[in-house]
Design a protein around this motif. Structure first.
Motif, mmCIF file in Angstrom:
data_model
loop_
_atom_site.group_PDB
_atom_site.id
_atom_site.type_symbol
_atom_site.label_atom_id
_atom_site.label_comp_id
_atom_site.label_asym_id
_atom_site.label_seq_id
_atom_site.Cartn_x
_atom_site.Cartn_y
_atom_site.Cartn_z
ATOM 1 N N ALA A 45 13.984 27.134 64.753
ATOM 2 C CA ALA A 45 14.351 26.157 63.725
ATOM 3 C C ALA A 45 13.393 24.981 63.780
ATOM 4 C CB ALA A 45 15.784 25.661 63.931
ATOM 5 N N MET A 46 13.236 24.304 62.654
ATOM 6 C CA MET A 46 12.438 23.094 62.621
ATOM 7 C C MET A 46 13.122 22.055 61.738
ATOM 8 S SD MET A 46 9.143 24.082 60.218
ATOM 9 C CE MET A 46 8.430 25.024 61.541
ATOM 10 N N ILE A 47 12.800 20.803 62.029
ATOM 11 C CA ILE A 47 13.385 19.707 61.267
ATOM 12 C C ILE A 47 12.279 18.729 60.912
ATOM 13 C CG2 ILE A 47 14.055 18.476 63.392
ATOM 14 C CD1 ILE A 47 16.519 17.457 61.798
ATOM 15 N N TYR A 48 12.237 18.357 59.632
ATOM 16 C CA TYR A 48 11.211 17.444 59.140
ATOM 17 C C TYR A 48 11.700 16.011 59.261
ATOM 18 C CZ TYR A 48 9.036 21.637 57.292
ATOM 19 O OH TYR A 48 8.445 22.861 57.182
ATOM 20 N N ASP A 49 10.762 15.072 59.139
ATOM 21 C CA ASP A 49 11.149 13.671 59.244
ATOM 22 C C ASP A 49 12.082 13.255 58.116
ATOM 23 O OD1 ASP A 49 7.962 12.244 58.067
ATOM 24 O OD2 ASP A 49 9.202 13.890 57.319
ATOM 25 N N SER A 50 12.122 14.028 57.058
ATOM 26 C CA SER A 50 13.044 13.749 55.954
ATOM 27 C C SER A 50 14.471 14.189 56.265
ATOM 28 C CB SER A 50 12.574 14.482 54.691
ATOM 29 O OG SER A 50 12.637 15.888 54.892
ATOM 30 N N GLY A 51 14.596 15.005 57.319
ATOM 31 C CA GLY A 51 15.896 15.558 57.668
ATOM 32 C C GLY A 51 16.063 16.996 57.216
ATOM 33 N N ARG A 52 15.154 17.470 56.407
ATOM 34 C CA ARG A 52 15.232 18.865 55.959
ATOM 35 C C ARG A 52 15.036 19.802 57.143
ATOM 36 N NH1 ARG A 52 11.600 22.771 53.725
ATOM 37 N NH2 ARG A 52 9.827 21.350 53.936
ATOM 38 N N THR A 53 15.798 20.886 57.139
ATOM 39 C CA THR A 53 15.733 21.857 58.223
ATOM 40 C C THR A 53 15.352 23.235 57.696
ATOM 41 O OG1 THR A 53 18.093 22.345 58.054
ATOM 42 C CG2 THR A 53 17.444 20.623 59.606
ATOM 43 N N THR A 54 14.716 23.997 58.563
ATOM 44 C CA THR A 54 14.355 25.384 58.263
ATOM 45 C C THR A 54 14.683 26.205 59.496
ATOM 46 O OG1 THR A 54 12.531 24.707 56.812
ATOM 47 C CG2 THR A 54 12.478 26.951 57.659
ATOM 48 N N TYR A 55 15.263 27.389 59.261
ATOM 49 C CA TYR A 55 15.620 28.258 60.365
ATOM 50 C C TYR A 55 14.858 29.568 60.279
ATOM 51 C CZ TYR A 55 19.523 25.169 61.458
ATOM 52 O OH TYR A 55 20.270 24.076 61.823
ATOM 53 N N GLY A 56 14.545 30.094 61.462
ATOM 54 C CA GLY A 56 13.991 31.423 61.507
ATOM 55 C C GLY A 56 15.064 32.437 61.141
ATOM 56 N N GLU A 57 14.578 33.637 60.821
ATOM 57 C CA GLU A 57 15.499 34.684 60.390
ATOM 58 C C GLU A 57 16.536 34.963 61.475
ATOM 59 O OE1 GLU A 57 13.427 38.088 59.022
ATOM 60 O OE2 GLU A 57 15.213 39.319 58.813
ATOM 61 N N SER A 58 17.778 35.013 61.105
ATOM 62 C CA SER A 58 18.934 35.393 61.930
ATOM 63 C C SER A 58 19.476 34.288 62.828
ATOM 64 C CB SER A 58 18.632 36.632 62.780
ATOM 65 O OG SER A 58 17.897 36.286 63.930
ATOM 66 N N PHE A 59 18.875 33.103 62.791
ATOM 67 C CA PHE A 59 19.358 32.051 63.674
ATOM 68 C C PHE A 59 20.353 31.101 63.019
ATOM 69 C CE2 PHE A 59 16.939 33.345 67.107
ATOM 70 C CZ PHE A 59 15.607 33.537 66.756
ATOM 71 N N GLU A 60 20.220 30.906 61.719
ATOM 72 C CA GLU A 60 21.116 29.961 61.046
ATOM 73 C C GLU A 60 22.544 30.490 61.108
ATOM 74 O OE1 GLU A 60 19.931 28.941 57.130
ATOM 75 O OE2 GLU A 60 21.095 27.092 57.141
ATOM 76 N N GLY A 61 23.448 29.587 61.476
ATOM 77 C CA GLY A 61 24.842 29.984 61.631
ATOM 78 C C GLY A 61 25.282 29.912 63.079
ATOM 79 N N ARG A 62 24.456 30.457 63.968
ATOM 80 C CA ARG A 62 24.768 30.363 65.393
ATOM 81 C C ARG A 62 24.097 29.166 66.044
ATOM 82 N NH1 ARG A 62 23.368 33.985 69.296
ATOM 83 N NH2 ARG A 62 21.522 34.665 68.157
#
Length: 123
Positions: A50-67
């Protein structure tokens, strides 16, 4: 340069939880994005968790979001990774990365990696 230090890893039973922390420090103008990657035993490459930008936006790798949930504190240049419902296949070294601008007039981002924190999931 930017120093990146991870903490919070350890041994946990399947189904358990851990919270990883990553703090960035040093001389820089701005951190643009921080992220968590992991490298499982025997694997040559690190995969994005996962990554988080200074704006607060987040991105998750496949299958990680949720857990897994990433969060951050811009004032402390620190990010966190909450790991829930851990499985044995989540065993890996978890690395933190920071992309930053060295000065106010720098155009190209630089990148710094931490040394990693071990997460082991086993009964």
């Amino acid at each position: 340069q930017v120093q990146v230090v991870e903490s919070g890893g350890g041994l946990v039973q399947p189904g358990g939880s851990l919270r990883l922390s990553c703090a960035a420090s040093g001389n820089f103008f701005r951190i643009n994005v921080m992220g968590w990657y992991r490298q499982a035993p025997g694997e040559e490459e690190r995969e994005l968790v996962a990554m988080i930008y200074d704006s607060g936006r987040t991105t998750y790798g496949e299958s990680f979001e949720g857990r897994f949930t990433i969060s951050g504190d811009n004032a402390k240049n620190t990010i966190y990774l909450q790991l829930n419902s851990l499985k044995p296949e989540d065993t890996a070294v978890y690395y933190c990365n920071a992309e930053f601008l060295q000065t106010a007039v720098t155009i190209m981002r630089q990148s710094s990696w931490g040394r990693g924190t071990q997460v082991a999931v086993s009964s």
